[in-house]
Design a protein around this motif. Structure first.
Motif, PDB file in Angstrom:
ATOM      1  N   ILE A 106       5.723   5.035 -19.467  1.00 36.58           N
ATOM      2  CA  ILE A 106       6.587   4.347 -18.145  1.00 36.58           C
ATOM      3  C   ILE A 106       7.796   3.985 -18.614  1.00 36.58           C
ATOM      4  CG2 ILE A 106       6.237   2.707 -16.374  1.00 36.58           C
ATOM      5  CD1 ILE A 106       3.154   2.940 -16.465  1.00 36.58           C
ATOM      6  N   LEU A 107       8.826   4.188 -17.508  1.00 37.56           N
ATOM      7  CA  LEU A 107      10.272   3.737 -17.357  1.00 37.56           C
ATOM      8  C   LEU A 107      10.321   2.893 -16.085  1.00 37.56           C
ATOM      9  CD1 LEU A 107      12.969   3.382 -18.582  1.00 37.56           C
ATOM     10  CD2 LEU A 107      13.476   5.496 -17.651  1.00 37.56           C
ATOM     11  N   LEU A 108      10.505   1.722 -16.367  1.00 40.31           N
ATOM     12  CA  LEU A 108      10.796   1.000 -14.775  1.00 40.31           C
ATOM     13  C   LEU A 108      12.030   0.152 -15.045  1.00 40.31           C
ATOM     14  CD1 LEU A 108       9.947  -2.513 -14.789  1.00 40.31           C
ATOM     15  CD2 LEU A 108       7.796  -1.446 -15.014  1.00 40.31           C
ATOM     16  N   ALA A 109      12.819   0.487 -13.858  1.00 41.69           N
ATOM     17  CA  ALA A 109      14.160  -0.362 -13.796  1.00 41.69           C
ATOM     18  C   ALA A 109      13.820  -1.729 -13.002  1.00 41.69           C
ATOM     19  CB  ALA A 109      14.978   0.278 -13.184  1.00 41.69           C
ATOM     20  N   SER A 110      14.222  -2.694 -13.456  1.00 43.72           N
ATOM     21  CA  SER A 110      13.869  -4.098 -12.653  1.00 43.72           C
ATOM     22  C   SER A 110      15.143  -5.258 -12.945  1.00 43.72           C
ATOM     23  CB  SER A 110      12.545  -4.491 -13.183  1.00 43.72           C
ATOM     24  OG  SER A 110      12.362  -5.747 -12.592  1.00 43.72           O
ATOM     25  N   HIS A 111      15.186  -6.030 -11.831  1.00 48.92           N
ATOM     26  CA  HIS A 111      16.185  -7.124 -12.002  1.00 48.92           C
ATOM     27  C   HIS A 111      15.424  -8.482 -12.350  1.00 48.92           C
ATOM     28  CE1 HIS A 111      15.089  -7.620  -7.894  1.00 48.92           C
ATOM     29  NE2 HIS A 111      15.417  -8.626  -7.832  1.00 48.92           N
ATOM     30  N   LEU A 112      13.950  -8.359 -12.455  1.00 50.85           N
ATOM     31  CA  LEU A 112      13.066  -9.395 -12.581  1.00 50.85           C
ATOM     32  C   LEU A 112      12.569  -9.523 -14.054  1.00 50.85           C
ATOM     33  CD1 LEU A 112      10.954  -8.707  -9.492  1.00 50.85           C
ATOM     34  CD2 LEU A 112      12.671 -10.466  -9.659  1.00 50.85           C
ATOM     35  N   LEU A 113      13.230 -10.583 -14.576  1.00 44.82           N
ATOM     36  CA  LEU A 113      12.786 -10.810 -16.061  1.00 44.82           C
ATOM     37  C   LEU A 113      11.444 -10.989 -16.082  1.00 44.82           C
ATOM     38  CD1 LEU A 113      14.194 -11.377 -18.676  1.00 44.82           C
ATOM     39  CD2 LEU A 113      14.152 -13.764 -18.155  1.00 44.82           C
ATOM     40  N   ASP A 114      10.665 -11.760 -15.300  1.00 45.66           N
ATOM     41  CA  ASP A 114       9.466 -12.098 -15.162  1.00 45.66           C
ATOM     42  C   ASP A 114       8.560 -10.652 -15.560  1.00 45.66           C
ATOM     43  OD1 ASP A 114       6.980 -13.565 -15.060  1.00 45.66           O
ATOM     44  OD2 ASP A 114       6.954 -12.946 -12.620  1.00 45.66           O
ATOM     45  N   GLU A 115       8.956  -9.622 -14.633  1.00 41.93           N
ATOM     46  CA  GLU A 115       8.227  -8.458 -14.647  1.00 41.93           C
ATOM     47  C   GLU A 115       8.274  -7.881 -16.029  1.00 41.93           C
ATOM     48  OE1 GLU A 115       7.770  -6.335 -10.986  1.00 41.93           O
ATOM     49  OE2 GLU A 115       9.532  -5.065 -11.515  1.00 41.93           O
ATOM     50  N   VAL A 116       9.664  -7.515 -16.825  1.00 42.82           N
ATOM     51  CA  VAL A 116       9.661  -7.065 -17.650  1.00 42.82           C
ATOM     52  C   VAL A 116       8.773  -7.719 -18.836  1.00 42.82           C
ATOM     53  CG1 VAL A 116      11.234  -6.443 -19.685  1.00 42.82           C
ATOM     54  CG2 VAL A 116      11.949  -5.807 -17.331  1.00 42.82           C
ATOM     55  N   ASP A 165      11.826   2.669  -9.899  1.00 43.42           N
ATOM     56  CA  ASP A 165      12.829   2.063  -9.794  1.00 43.42           C
ATOM     57  C   ASP A 165      12.699   0.848  -8.924  1.00 43.42           C
ATOM     58  OD1 ASP A 165      15.461   1.384  -9.517  1.00 43.42           O
ATOM     59  OD2 ASP A 165      16.403   2.735  -8.315  1.00 43.42           O
ATOM     60  N   GLU A 166      12.592  -0.290  -9.472  1.00 46.20           N
ATOM     61  CA  GLU A 166      12.247  -1.687  -8.957  1.00 46.20           C
ATOM     62  C   GLU A 166      10.796  -1.619  -8.094  1.00 46.20           C
ATOM     63  OE1 GLU A 166      14.078  -4.515  -9.181  1.00 46.20           O
ATOM     64  OE2 GLU A 166      15.851  -3.848  -9.576  1.00 46.20           O
ATOM     65  N   PRO A 167       9.959  -1.260  -8.585  1.00 51.08           N
ATOM     66  CA  PRO A 167       8.578  -0.938  -8.323  1.00 51.08           C
ATOM     67  C   PRO A 167       8.028  -1.986  -7.046  1.00 51.08           C
ATOM     68  CG  PRO A 167       8.357  -1.201 -10.512  1.00 51.08           C
ATOM     69  CD  PRO A 167       9.726  -1.256 -10.314  1.00 51.08           C
ATOM     70  N   THR A 168       8.259  -3.393  -7.398  1.00 58.18           N
ATOM     71  CA  THR A 168       7.714  -4.518  -6.675  1.00 58.18           C
ATOM     72  C   THR A 168       8.734  -5.185  -5.700  1.00 58.18           C
ATOM     73  OG1 THR A 168       8.374  -6.170  -8.394  1.00 58.18           O
ATOM     74  CG2 THR A 168       6.151  -4.905  -8.439  1.00 58.18           C
ATOM     75  N   ASN A 169       9.909  -4.342  -5.208  1.00 54.46           N
ATOM     76  CA  ASN A 169      10.719  -4.935  -4.549  1.00 54.46           C
ATOM     77  C   ASN A 169      10.444  -5.244  -3.101  1.00 54.46           C
ATOM     78  OD1 ASN A 169      13.456  -5.744  -5.108  1.00 54.46           O
ATOM     79  ND2 ASN A 169      14.468  -4.105  -4.661  1.00 54.46           N
ATOM     80  N   GLN A 177      -0.702  -6.524  -7.859  1.00 52.38           N
ATOM     81  CA  GLN A 177      -1.309  -5.215  -7.818  1.00 52.38           C
ATOM     82  C   GLN A 177      -0.599  -4.344  -8.345  1.00 52.38           C
ATOM     83  OE1 GLN A 177      -2.326  -5.217  -3.559  1.00 52.38           O
ATOM     84  NE2 GLN A 177      -4.225  -5.685  -3.719  1.00 52.38           N
ATOM     85  N   ILE A 178       0.642  -4.171  -8.047  1.00 49.32           N
ATOM     86  CA  ILE A 178       1.425  -3.046  -8.664  1.00 49.32           C
ATOM     87  C   ILE A 178       1.717  -3.385 -10.065  1.00 49.32           C
ATOM     88  CG2 ILE A 178       3.768  -1.811  -8.889  1.00 49.32           C
ATOM     89  CD1 ILE A 178       2.507  -1.237  -6.187  1.00 49.32           C
ATOM     90  N   ARG A 179       1.817  -4.502 -10.522  1.00 50.07           N
ATOM     91  CA  ARG A 179       2.002  -4.815 -12.006  1.00 50.07           C
ATOM     92  C   ARG A 179       0.738  -4.263 -12.644  1.00 50.07           C
ATOM     93  NH1 ARG A 179       5.267 -10.461 -11.955  1.00 50.07           N
ATOM     94  NH2 ARG A 179       7.321  -9.335 -10.920  1.00 50.07           N
ATOM     95  N   MET A 227       0.840  -1.236   0.029  1.00 49.16           N
ATOM     96  CA  MET A 227      -0.112  -0.058   0.135  1.00 49.16           C
ATOM     97  C   MET A 227       0.838   1.134   0.090  1.00 49.16           C
ATOM     98  SD  MET A 227      -2.785  -1.222   2.783  1.00 49.16           S
ATOM     99  CE  MET A 227      -3.676   0.203   2.710  1.00 49.16           C
ATOM    100  N   LYS A 228       1.953   1.328   0.849  1.00 45.13           N
ATOM    101  CA  LYS A 228       3.079   2.404   0.837  1.00 45.13           C
ATOM    102  C   LYS A 228       3.426   2.698  -0.653  1.00 45.13           C
ATOM    103  CE  LYS A 228       4.298   1.907   5.675  1.00 45.13           C
ATOM    104  NZ  LYS A 228       5.169   1.445   6.785  1.00 45.13           N
ATOM    105  N   GLN A 229       3.686   1.650  -1.132  1.00 46.52           N
ATOM    106  CA  GLN A 229       4.070   1.731  -2.591  1.00 46.52           C
ATOM    107  C   GLN A 229       3.194   2.413  -3.669  1.00 46.52           C
ATOM    108  OE1 GLN A 229       7.361   1.631  -3.403  1.00 46.52           O
ATOM    109  NE2 GLN A 229       7.839   0.991  -5.193  1.00 46.52           N
ATOM    110  N   ARG A 230       1.908   1.790  -3.613  1.00 47.00           N
ATOM    111  CA  ARG A 230       0.867   2.179  -4.427  1.00 47.00           C
ATOM    112  C   ARG A 230       0.606   3.789  -3.996  1.00 47.00           C
ATOM    113  NH1 ARG A 230      -2.682  -2.351  -2.342  1.00 47.00           N
ATOM    114  NH2 ARG A 230      -4.485  -0.950  -2.668  1.00 47.00           N
ATOM    115  N   LEU A 231       0.700   3.933  -2.760  1.00 45.63           N
ATOM    116  CA  LEU A 231       0.622   5.617  -2.342  1.00 45.63           C
ATOM    117  C   LEU A 231       1.633   6.428  -2.977  1.00 45.63           C
ATOM    118  CD1 LEU A 231      -1.121   7.599  -0.694  1.00 45.63           C
ATOM    119  CD2 LEU A 231       0.448   7.413   1.024  1.00 45.63           C
ATOM    120  N   ALA A 232       2.999   5.902  -3.215  1.00 46.76           N
ATOM    121  CA  ALA A 232       4.061   6.527  -3.743  1.00 46.76           C
ATOM    122  C   ALA A 232       3.696   6.776  -5.180  1.00 46.76           C
ATOM    123  CB  ALA A 232       5.273   6.004  -3.405  1.00 46.76           C
TER     124      ALA A 232
END
Length: 310
Positions: free
Chosen positions: A184-194, A156-160, A169-171, A136-141
């Motif tokens: 949208i530009l997002l940084a991620s180390h998760l292949l699945d996310e991208v 930057d790493e939105p689901t970390n 939910q974030i995705r 929820m904190k991340q969603r508020l951000a």
């Protein structure tokens, strides 16, 4: 129709002492797409975002926002970004926190409910921030970053650190925001996310770009042949001049030929035989995005480590 450029990065380099965090990086972000900067931790993703957001000074190269017609200071008024953990006042409600952000960004309070609705927190707007879960904190951000109706949202790493439900939910929120026309530009180390969220990807390793392009083009590789023959030179010459092959990798006796259109192993074998080349080894393989990513990042890493040992 000419695509509108939101951000263009040219030969960007950032050094911290002897460490090169970003090396000669170039790519363009066009309006209306979801871009992922993908790479393992320490690959230069956050540094790149920091540079374009003016919080990290570049060493060389340049970048321009919105076709370069606007100063970075003015351009950033059209950008929404979350590059660190959300920082809100714990004893204030979501609404009170967002009112403060509105004041800083010079935005009307009427936007608050609309943005809380986007991130699914409208029913929790009178609850104190400290009662919120991490998701929820991340969603508020994200709601806070959307208050100025930005042209581009940078995450930057939105689901970390989130649990599976929070990640989902974030995705979904990212997809919904993109569907509304926000880039949208997002940084991620998760292949699945991208793979699930992005239309385009830039793959980084140790600050260097290994791949840039559409995600579906990276997934839809037609595979590759692993080949060996006595007539190595002749085979390489044929492959290099054949339009079916995009690039070659030669390691000792093994030649790896990457296909840019479909071709069966038996057709290829016959074609080589007709040209007087007998293959002692022929294997066709198909890469998933996972394999390609691991190949891009890990093999280079392994080769570098081996190089240090030799």
């Amino acid at each position: 129709m000419l695509e509108q450029s939101i951000l263009t990065i040219n030969n960007l380099t950032k050094k911290f002492g002897s460490l090169t965090a970003v090396k000669d990086l170039s790519f363009t972000i066009n309006k209306g797409n979801v871009y992922g900067i993908l790479g393992p931790n320490g690959s230069g993703k956050s540094t790149t975002l920091g540079i374009v957001l003016n919080v990290v000074n570049k060493t060389s190269g340049d970048f321009k926002w919105f076709n370069g017609n606007t100063s970075t200071h003015n351009a950033l008024k059209q950008v929404g970004a979350i590059i660190e953990r959300p920082n809100f006042y714990p004893y204030m409600t979501a609404e009170q926190n967002l009112k403060l952000v509105c004041r800083i960004k010079d935005v009307d309070h009427s936007k608050i409910d609309e943005k809380l609705e986007v991130v699914g927190l409208l029913d929790r707007k009178h609850h104190k921030f400290k009662t919120y879960s991490l998701g929820m904190k991340q969603r508020l951000a994200i709601a806070s970053a959307l208050l100025n109706d930005p042209e581009i949202l940078i995450l930057d790493e939105p689901t970390n650190g989130l649990d599976p439900q929070g990640i989902h939910q974030i995705r979904q929120i990212i997809k919904d925001i993109a569907a509304g026309g926000t880039t949208i530009l997002l940084a991620s180390h998760l292949l699945d996310e991208v793979e699930k969220v992005c239309s385009h990807v830039v793959v980084l390793r140790k600050g260097e770009k290994l791949y840039s392009g559409r995600v579906d083009e990276m997934i839809n590789s037609h595979g590759f042949f692993e080949l060996k023959t006595e007539k190595k030179k002749e085979l390489i010459s044929i492959l290099e001049s054949h339009s079916n092959f995009s690039n070659l990798k030669i390691e000792g006796e093994l030649i790896t030929a990457f296909l840019n259109e479909p071709m069966s192993a038996s057709d290829f074998n016959k074609m080589m035989f007709d040209k007087g080349i007998i293959l002692s080894h022929l294997v066709k393989r198909k890469e998933s995005l996972e394999e390609q990513f691991l190949q891009l990042t890990d093999e280079n890493e392994i080769n570098q480590e081996l190089g240090k040992l030799n």
